[in-house]
Each structure stands twice: as structure tokens, then as C-alpha cells.
Design a protein around this motif. Structure first.
Motif, PDB file in Angstrom:
ATOM      1  N   GLY A  80      21.846  29.820 -20.935  1.00  0.00           N
ATOM      2  CA  GLY A  80      22.618  30.768 -20.144  1.00  0.00           C
ATOM      3  C   GLY A  80      23.885  30.168 -19.571  1.00  0.00           C
ATOM      4  N   GLN A  81      24.684  31.018 -18.926  1.00  0.00           N
ATOM      5  CA  GLN A  81      25.897  30.591 -18.218  1.00  0.00           C
ATOM      6  C   GLN A  81      25.532  30.335 -16.749  1.00  0.00           C
ATOM      7  OE1 GLN A  81      29.346  30.424 -19.541  1.00  0.00           O
ATOM      8  NE2 GLN A  81      28.022  30.177 -21.330  1.00  0.00           N
ATOM      9  N   HIS A  82      25.979  29.209 -16.224  1.00  0.00           N
ATOM     10  CA  HIS A  82      25.502  28.774 -14.912  1.00  0.00           C
ATOM     11  C   HIS A  82      26.631  28.637 -13.888  1.00  0.00           C
ATOM     12  CE1 HIS A  82      21.317  27.548 -16.041  1.00  0.00           C
ATOM     13  NE2 HIS A  82      21.876  27.615 -17.249  1.00  0.00           N
ATOM     14  N   LEU A  83      26.197  28.792 -12.626  1.00  0.00           N
ATOM     15  CA  LEU A  83      27.022  28.477 -11.456  1.00  0.00           C
ATOM     16  C   LEU A  83      26.546  27.154 -10.889  1.00  0.00           C
ATOM     17  CD1 LEU A  83      26.869  31.919  -9.677  1.00  0.00           C
ATOM     18  CD2 LEU A  83      29.001  30.682  -9.909  1.00  0.00           C
ATOM     19  N   LEU A  84      27.460  26.288 -10.490  1.00  0.00           N
ATOM     20  CA  LEU A  84      27.092  25.041  -9.831  1.00  0.00           C
ATOM     21  C   LEU A  84      27.626  25.068  -8.406  1.00  0.00           C
ATOM     22  CD1 LEU A  84      25.892  22.159 -10.017  1.00  0.00           C
ATOM     23  CD2 LEU A  84      28.150  21.371 -10.755  1.00  0.00           C
ATOM     24  N   VAL A  85      26.765  24.759  -7.447  1.00  0.00           N
ATOM     25  CA  VAL A  85      27.177  24.695  -6.046  1.00  0.00           C
ATOM     26  C   VAL A  85      27.463  23.241  -5.709  1.00  0.00           C
ATOM     27  CG1 VAL A  85      26.568  25.185  -3.659  1.00  0.00           C
ATOM     28  CG2 VAL A  85      25.737  26.678  -5.479  1.00  0.00           C
ATOM     29  N   SER A  86      28.703  22.951  -5.346  1.00  0.00           N
ATOM     30  CA  SER A  86      29.088  21.585  -4.989  1.00  0.00           C
ATOM     31  C   SER A  86      30.251  21.640  -4.016  1.00  0.00           C
ATOM     32  CB  SER A  86      29.480  20.779  -6.237  1.00  0.00           C
ATOM     33  OG  SER A  86      29.988  19.505  -5.865  1.00  0.00           O
ATOM     34  N   ARG A  87      30.020  21.165  -2.796  1.00  0.00           N
ATOM     35  CA  ARG A  87      31.107  21.118  -1.816  1.00  0.00           C
ATOM     36  C   ARG A  87      32.159  20.091  -2.188  1.00  0.00           C
ATOM     37  NH1 ARG A  87      28.336  20.381   3.909  1.00  0.00           N
ATOM     38  NH2 ARG A  87      26.984  19.048   2.686  1.00  0.00           N
ATOM     39  N   ARG A  88      31.753  19.072  -2.963  1.00  0.00           N
ATOM     40  CA  ARG A  88      32.683  18.011  -3.348  1.00  0.00           C
ATOM     41  C   ARG A  88      33.298  18.240  -4.723  1.00  0.00           C
ATOM     42  NH1 ARG A  88      29.190  12.756  -2.801  1.00  0.00           N
ATOM     43  NH2 ARG A  88      27.585  14.169  -3.578  1.00  0.00           N
ATOM     44  N   GLY A  89      32.976  19.362  -5.348  1.00  0.00           N
ATOM     45  CA  GLY A  89      33.566  19.676  -6.637  1.00  0.00           C
ATOM     46  C   GLY A  89      33.020  18.863  -7.792  1.00  0.00           C
ATOM     47  N   LEU A  90      31.769  18.359  -7.675  1.00  0.00           N
ATOM     48  CA  LEU A  90      31.171  17.585  -8.758  1.00  0.00           C
ATOM     49  C   LEU A  90      30.972  18.462  -9.998  1.00  0.00           C
ATOM     50  CD1 LEU A  90      28.467  15.586  -6.745  1.00  0.00           C
ATOM     51  CD2 LEU A  90      30.787  14.880  -7.363  1.00  0.00           C
ATOM     52  N   GLN A  91      31.064  17.865 -11.169  1.00  0.00           N
ATOM     53  CA  GLN A  91      30.980  18.614 -12.418  1.00  0.00           C
ATOM     54  C   GLN A  91      29.556  18.793 -12.924  1.00  0.00           C
ATOM     55  OE1 GLN A  91      33.906  19.898 -13.857  1.00  0.00           O
ATOM     56  NE2 GLN A  91      34.681  19.225 -11.854  1.00  0.00           N
ATOM     57  N   LYS A  92      28.619  18.034 -12.386  1.00  0.00           N
ATOM     58  CA  LYS A  92      27.218  18.131 -12.817  1.00  0.00           C
ATOM     59  C   LYS A  92      26.314  17.695 -11.681  1.00  0.00           C
ATOM     60  CE  LYS A  92      25.944  15.043 -15.846  1.00  0.00           C
ATOM     61  NZ  LYS A  92      25.900  14.158 -17.029  1.00  0.00           N
ATOM     62  N   GLY A  93      25.028  18.038 -11.809  1.00  0.00           N
ATOM     63  CA  GLY A  93      24.077  17.704 -10.758  1.00  0.00           C
ATOM     64  C   GLY A  93      22.784  17.164 -11.329  1.00  0.00           C
ATOM     65  N   GLN A  94      21.752  17.104 -10.495  1.00  0.00           N
ATOM     66  CA  GLN A  94      20.470  16.544 -10.907  1.00  0.00           C
ATOM     67  C   GLN A  94      19.859  17.327 -12.068  1.00  0.00           C
ATOM     68  OE1 GLN A  94      17.120  17.197  -8.285  1.00  0.00           O
ATOM     69  NE2 GLN A  94      16.351  15.132  -8.633  1.00  0.00           N
ATOM     70  N   ILE A  95      20.009  18.650 -12.054  1.00  0.00           N
ATOM     71  CA  ILE A  95      19.437  19.478 -13.121  1.00  0.00           C
ATOM     72  C   ILE A  95      20.043  19.098 -14.466  1.00  0.00           C
ATOM     73  CG2 ILE A  95      19.316  21.839 -14.024  1.00  0.00           C
ATOM     74  CD1 ILE A  95      19.081  22.790 -11.117  1.00  0.00           C
ATOM     75  N   ASP A  96      21.350  18.847 -14.490  1.00  0.00           N
ATOM     76  CA  ASP A  96      22.006  18.473 -15.741  1.00  0.00           C
ATOM     77  C   ASP A  96      21.464  17.148 -16.273  1.00  0.00           C
ATOM     78  OD1 ASP A  96      24.272  20.591 -15.888  1.00  0.00           O
ATOM     79  OD2 ASP A  96      24.365  19.816 -13.853  1.00  0.00           O
ATOM     80  N   GLU A  97      21.185  16.209 -15.389  1.00  0.00           N
ATOM     81  CA  GLU A  97      20.657  14.916 -15.808  1.00  0.00           C
ATOM     82  C   GLU A  97      19.270  15.071 -16.436  1.00  0.00           C
ATOM     83  OE1 GLU A  97      20.755  12.591 -12.292  1.00  0.00           O
ATOM     84  OE2 GLU A  97      22.944  12.461 -12.214  1.00  0.00           O
ATOM     85  N   VAL A  98      18.432  15.960 -15.827  1.00  0.00           N
ATOM     86  CA  VAL A  98      17.094  16.181 -16.375  1.00  0.00           C
ATOM     87  C   VAL A  98      17.178  16.885 -17.724  1.00  0.00           C
ATOM     88  CG1 VAL A  98      14.848  17.258 -15.981  1.00  0.00           C
ATOM     89  CG2 VAL A  98      16.105  16.266 -14.053  1.00  0.00           C
ATOM     90  N   LEU A  99      18.060  17.858 -17.839  1.00  0.00           N
ATOM     91  CA  LEU A  99      18.225  18.565 -19.110  1.00  0.00           C
ATOM     92  C   LEU A  99      18.694  17.617 -20.213  1.00  0.00           C
ATOM     93  CD1 LEU A  99      19.896  21.907 -17.939  1.00  0.00           C
ATOM     94  CD2 LEU A  99      17.616  21.656 -18.938  1.00  0.00           C
ATOM     95  N   GLU A 100      19.588  16.698 -19.867  1.00  0.00           N
ATOM     96  CA  GLU A 100      20.077  15.746 -20.860  1.00  0.00           C
ATOM     97  C   GLU A 100      18.949  14.876 -21.391  1.00  0.00           C
ATOM     98  OE1 GLU A 100      23.220  13.613 -19.003  1.00  0.00           O
ATOM     99  OE2 GLU A 100      24.638  15.295 -19.073  1.00  0.00           O
ATOM    100  N   GLU A 101      17.986  14.553 -20.532  1.00  0.00           N
ATOM    101  CA  GLU A 101      16.838  13.764 -20.987  1.00  0.00           C
ATOM    102  C   GLU A 101      16.008  14.536 -22.003  1.00  0.00           C
ATOM    103  OE1 GLU A 101      14.700  12.705 -17.494  1.00  0.00           O
ATOM    104  OE2 GLU A 101      16.242  11.346 -16.731  1.00  0.00           O
ATOM    105  N   LEU A 102      16.086  15.872 -21.946  1.00  0.00           N
ATOM    106  CA  LEU A 102      15.370  16.729 -22.904  1.00  0.00           C
ATOM    107  C   LEU A 102      16.238  17.081 -24.109  1.00  0.00           C
ATOM    108  CD1 LEU A 102      13.719  19.229 -20.353  1.00  0.00           C
ATOM    109  CD2 LEU A 102      12.651  17.252 -21.455  1.00  0.00           C
TER     110      LEU A 102
END
Length: 308
Positions: free
Chosen positions: A192-214
């Protein structure tokens, strides 16, 4: 050996907290020259320069860093010992407290907290203010009384903290979204298409790291700085957003929530305040109100997930 002037402990505590002769002078209502003389006396008494010039500012010496926590505790204990005992009459209490939080806290816990305060202490007013950063200065200088948030390495070391509740991240989509039906597998979620919540404008988060492992990668369509903005966008589109469950309960009304198909770390939301308010009876009472409301609020009930 002559007895040291114990009044210097108060001066030293403020100097070490502020790291500036000028700011310390303002807090003690002294002139800069008088404050400089006090610093000179402290240097003579301790046998250490305590604060030394570094560029345009001052930095503490190792001895000053060693003394900071000890001196602060000594001053707090002395203030508590000298403060007259008092019994708190909540019905007669007239006071304003300021609570700094991120969006979601007032929406989920504010109504119950205000009702409890009105019942127990009708003369007390609670002001909510937005938390834009983790700067401890407002707590230190008394601009605010409390704040909520996640305690981390950037939290002021002198602050008092008390855990309020643990929170987990969940997925949220609009009602009628394709993910409302069937099992949400990692593959369906990542597609799907996702929204990322980041006050610092980060491009990825913990979920992305876990998905990459898969071996998966999700498409981040946009990044926003708040949960409320993210949920408003998800409510009006097919975007998927991941938010903390308890913190966003009322913000998610009418939307579909689901358990994330990948593991994420829980977060602990804590109440923070400056130690100089530890012994204040009214402050203690309101800390208890906040703790009790967060422990028993209906917004804390777990979301019921339905899997088709």
C-alpha cells in the motif's frame, strides 16, 4: 578550618544549572558583577574554576559535573526541610498549572482530567500547551509545570519522571479501505501507499527496517509532523498510517485499526517535572490525578481487532 557559607550552595546550584553568569544573576536577582564575585568565592572555596570559558560561553569542569547532582539534591532537601508544613485544602486551592504534551494527549485524557480537577479543586485551572521539542528549559524555569513524553538520552538528567502507560503502534486506514477485509500480511501491508509521521523529517522508521529484513519495502507517499495530520489525511484517502494506539484513541474514531503484521517496539509515555516541585502538595496532588486518569481512562482500553 572555617565553616563554609552554605548560601553558596544555592548560588552554585543555579550557576551549574544555567551555565551562564548572566542568566544565573537574573534568576538570583543580582547584578552580573555581584554574580561574578559569588563565582569567585565559589572557586576559592572549592579550589576549582568550576566554569571555564569556551568560545563565547562557559563549560563546567569535571569537578563541577561531579558536584551538579549532589548540590542540586542538597538544595532541594534543604528547601523541603525549611518549608513550613501545610495541609492542602483542595476546595480553597486557586492555581493554574500548565501541561505540555503532543497532540492526542488532551484529546484522549483531557476531558476526564478536567472533570476530576473540577470536582476536587474547582479553583484550579489546567492549561494544555503544544510540545514541539524536548528542551527542558520550560520545566527548569517554571514556564510549564509538567510535560508528557518518552524519556530518552536527550531528557534533562535532573528531571523527575513517572511512567503513565505503555503504548504500541497499530495500523490505521479509512473505513472501507481494502485492508479492512481479510488478513493483513506483511506483503499486503507493504504493497500500500503509506504516511510516515516524523517531526524531524526522517525518510524511514523502525517499520521500514523490519520490512527490509523480510525483503519488503513500503512506499512512503508523504511525511507529516503530527499524528493528527496523518490521521486526517488517511481518513480522506487510501493512505495507511501507523500510530500509537492509546495516544490516538479519540483521533481515530470512525476509522479502521489493525494490528501491524510486523513486530515493533512498545513505547512508555511518562510524566516529567522539575525536582524543585517534588515537595509541593498541590503539584503532588495533580501528578496523582494525571497518573490515575491515564491508568483508568477508557481511552486506554485495547482496540478490538477484527480479522476477516
Amino acid at each position: 578550618m572555617s565553616t563554609p557559607d552554605l548560601n553558596l550552595l544555592v548560588t552554585l546550584n543555579i550557576l551549574l544549572a544555567e551555565g551562564s553568569v548572566a542568566r544565573a544573576a537574573r534568576r538570583l536577582r543580582l547584578s552580573p558583577s555581584a554574580m561574578s564575585r559569588q563565582l569567585a568565592r565559589l572557586r576559592e572555596t572549592t579550589g576549582d574554576p568550576l566554569l571555564v570559558r569556551a568560545g563565547r560561553g562557559l563549560v563546567p569542569t569535571p569537578r563541577a559535573l561531579e558536584l551538579r547532582a549532589r548540590v542540586g539534591q542538597l538544595v532541594q532537601e534543604a528547601e523541603a526541610a525549611l518549608r513550613p508544613a501545610e495541609s492542602l485544602d483542595l476546595k480553597q486551592l486557586a492555581r493554574i498549572f500548565t501541561l505540555r504534551t503532543r497532540e492526542g494527549f488532551a484529546e484522549n485524557f483531557g476531558a476526564e482530567l478536567i472533570a476530576r480537577i473540577a470536582e476536587q479543586a474547582p479553583g484550579v485551572r489546567l492549561y494544555f500547551t503544544q510540545k514541539l521539542d524536548k528542551d527542558s528549559s520550560p520545566l527548569r524555569d517554571g514556564t510549564i509545570d509538567f510535560e508528557t513524553g518518552v524519556v530518552g538520552d536527550d531528557t534533562g538528567p535532573e528531571l523527575r519522571t513517572q511512567a503513565l502507560f505503555r503504548d504500541r503502534f497499530i495500523g490505521v486506514v479509512r473505513s472501507g479501505h481494502p485492508l479492512c477485509e481479510g488478513e493483513v500480511s506483511p506483503e499486503r501491508y507493504a504493497a500500500g501507499q503509506h504516511l510516515l509521521v516524523s517531526r524531524r523529517g526522517l525518510q524511514k522508521g523502525q517499520i521500514d527496517e523490519v520490512l527490509e529484513e523480510l525483503g519488503l519495502k513500503r512506499q512512503i507517499a508523504t511525511i507529516v509532523g503530527s499524528f493528527s495530520a496523518a490521521l486526517a489525511l488517511a481518513r480522506a484517502s487510501d493512505l495507511i498510517v501507523s500510530v500509537p494506539e492509546r495516544y490516538t484513541g479519540n483521533l481515530r474514531v470512525g476509522m479502521h485499526s489493525f494490528a501491524l503484521p510486523v513486530p515493533t517496539s512498545d513505547v512508555t509515555i511518562s510524566l516529567l517535572w522539575h525536582p524543585r516541585m517534588d515537595a509541593d502538595p498541590a503539584h503532588r496532588w495533580l501528578r496523582g490525578c494525571i497518573r490515575d486518569v491515564c491508568a483508568g481512562s477508557r481511552s486506554g482500553r485495547s482496540t478490538r481487532f477484527e480479522v476477516g
